[in-house]
Design a protein around this motif. Structure first.
Motif, short mmCIF file in Angstrom:
data_model
loop_
_atom_site.label_atom_id
_atom_site.label_comp_id
_atom_site.label_asym_id
_atom_site.label_seq_id
_atom_site.Cartn_x
_atom_site.Cartn_y
_atom_site.Cartn_z
N PHE A 92 0.66 16.74 6.26
CA PHE A 92 1.84 17.24 6.93
C PHE A 92 1.45 18.21 8.03
N ASP A 93 2.25 18.20 9.07
CA ASP A 93 1.93 18.92 10.30
C ASP A 93 3.16 19.72 10.71
N PRO A 94 3.04 21.05 10.83
CA PRO A 94 4.23 21.85 11.19
C PRO A 94 4.70 21.61 12.62
N ASN A 95 3.93 20.90 13.41
CA ASN A 95 4.33 20.63 14.78
C ASN A 95 5.04 19.27 14.88
N PRO A 96 6.36 19.27 15.14
CA PRO A 96 7.09 17.99 15.16
C PRO A 96 6.95 17.23 16.48
N MET A 118 20.17 19.92 8.72
CA MET A 118 19.70 19.95 7.32
C MET A 118 19.76 21.39 6.79
N ARG A 119 20.30 21.53 5.59
CA ARG A 119 20.36 22.84 4.96
C ARG A 119 18.98 23.17 4.38
N LEU A 120 18.54 24.37 4.63
CA LEU A 120 17.26 24.77 4.07
C LEU A 120 17.50 25.51 2.76
N THR A 121 17.11 24.88 1.68
CA THR A 121 17.18 25.57 0.40
C THR A 121 16.05 26.59 0.36
N LYS A 122 16.12 27.49 -0.60
CA LYS A 122 15.07 28.50 -0.76
C LYS A 122 13.70 27.83 -0.90
N GLN A 123 13.66 26.82 -1.78
CA GLN A 123 12.40 26.11 -2.00
C GLN A 123 11.88 25.51 -0.70
N ARG A 124 12.81 24.85 0.01
CA ARG A 124 12.38 24.16 1.22
C ARG A 124 11.88 25.16 2.27
N GLN A 125 12.55 26.31 2.32
CA GLN A 125 12.15 27.36 3.27
C GLN A 125 10.74 27.85 2.96
N VAL A 126 10.48 28.07 1.68
CA VAL A 126 9.14 28.55 1.28
C VAL A 126 8.07 27.50 1.63
N ILE A 127 8.40 26.25 1.35
CA ILE A 127 7.46 25.16 1.64
C ILE A 127 7.18 25.07 3.14
N LEU A 128 8.25 25.18 3.92
CA LEU A 128 8.10 25.11 5.38
C LEU A 128 7.28 26.30 5.90
N ASP A 129 7.59 27.49 5.40
CA ASP A 129 6.84 28.67 5.83
C ASP A 129 5.35 28.52 5.52
N GLN A 130 5.07 27.97 4.35
CA GLN A 130 3.69 27.79 3.94
C GLN A 130 2.98 26.78 4.84
N LEU A 131 3.68 25.69 5.11
CA LEU A 131 3.08 24.66 5.97
C LEU A 131 2.78 25.22 7.36
N LYS A 132 3.68 26.08 7.84
CA LYS A 132 3.51 26.62 9.19
C LYS A 132 2.29 27.52 9.33
N GLU A 146 8.72 15.40 2.44
CA GLU A 146 9.23 14.13 2.97
C GLU A 146 10.55 14.35 3.71
N LEU A 147 11.44 15.14 3.11
CA LEU A 147 12.74 15.41 3.73
C LEU A 147 12.58 16.14 5.06
N LEU A 148 11.67 17.10 5.08
CA LEU A 148 11.43 17.84 6.32
C LEU A 148 10.90 16.91 7.41
N SER A 149 10.08 15.96 7.03
CA SER A 149 9.54 15.05 8.06
C SER A 149 10.61 14.04 8.48
N GLU A 150 11.49 13.64 7.56
CA GLU A 150 12.59 12.75 7.95
C GLU A 150 13.54 13.43 8.92
N SER A 151 13.73 14.73 8.75
CA SER A 151 14.62 15.46 9.65
C SER A 151 13.89 15.92 10.91
N GLU A 152 12.64 15.48 11.05
CA GLU A 152 11.83 15.79 12.23
C GLU A 152 11.63 17.29 12.44
N VAL A 153 11.57 18.03 11.34
CA VAL A 153 11.23 19.44 11.40
C VAL A 153 9.70 19.57 11.42
#
Ligand SMILES: [Zn+2]
Ligand SMILES: [Zn+2]
Length: 126
Positions: free
Chosen positions: A67-71, A1-15, A47-54
């Motif tokens: 949401f949980d940063p631990n897959p 999965m390609r991480l867009t800027k938005q998705r990266q920021v969202i993931l970083d925040q969740l972590k 939702e996309l991040l959880s579908e990709s099991e990130v």
């Protein structure tokens, strides 16, 4: 999965979270960094991040999603009073499944939840 800027920021925040936040919590925080982002976009990306099991998604009967940063599969403890969700520490995690039955099956996840009262709520009620 390609991480867009938005998705990266969202993931970083969740972590940064250990408390399994909902999409609205992440939205409030991401908006500090990306003021133009909408709740819908945050939600869709989670939702996309959880579908990709990130990340993992936890769903409760109330329809509340967290949401949980631990897959990796791990057990959770949910407080019935304040609704807080925490990871059960590794040393008290239940044993992993073993045996013949597993040989012809592939497990991709688990949804193991214990519930009760967290220390804060327990103290309040006693
Ligand atoms: Zn509590
Ligand atoms: Zn967790």
């Amino acid at each position: 999965m390609r991480l867009t800027k938005q998705r990266q920021v969202i993931l970083d925040q969740l972590k940064k979270h250990k408390d399994h936040p909902g999409a609205d919590t992440i939205y409030t925080e991401v908006r500090q960094i990306l003021p133009k982002i909408s709740l819908g976009t945050v939600y869709r990306n989670l939702e996309l991040l959880s579908e990709s099991e990130v990340v993992s998604k936890l769903e409760y009967g109330s329809g509340q999603k967290r949401f949980d940063p631990n897959p990796m599969p791990h057990a959770h403890f949910r407080c019935l009073e304040c609704g807080g969700v925490e990871d059960i520490p590794l040393e008290v995690q239940p044993p992993t499944l073993q045996g013949e039955w597993l040989k012809d099956r592939t497990l991709t996840g688990a949804n193991l939840e214990y519930f009760g009262y967290c220390p804060d709520c327990q103290n309040k009620n006693s």
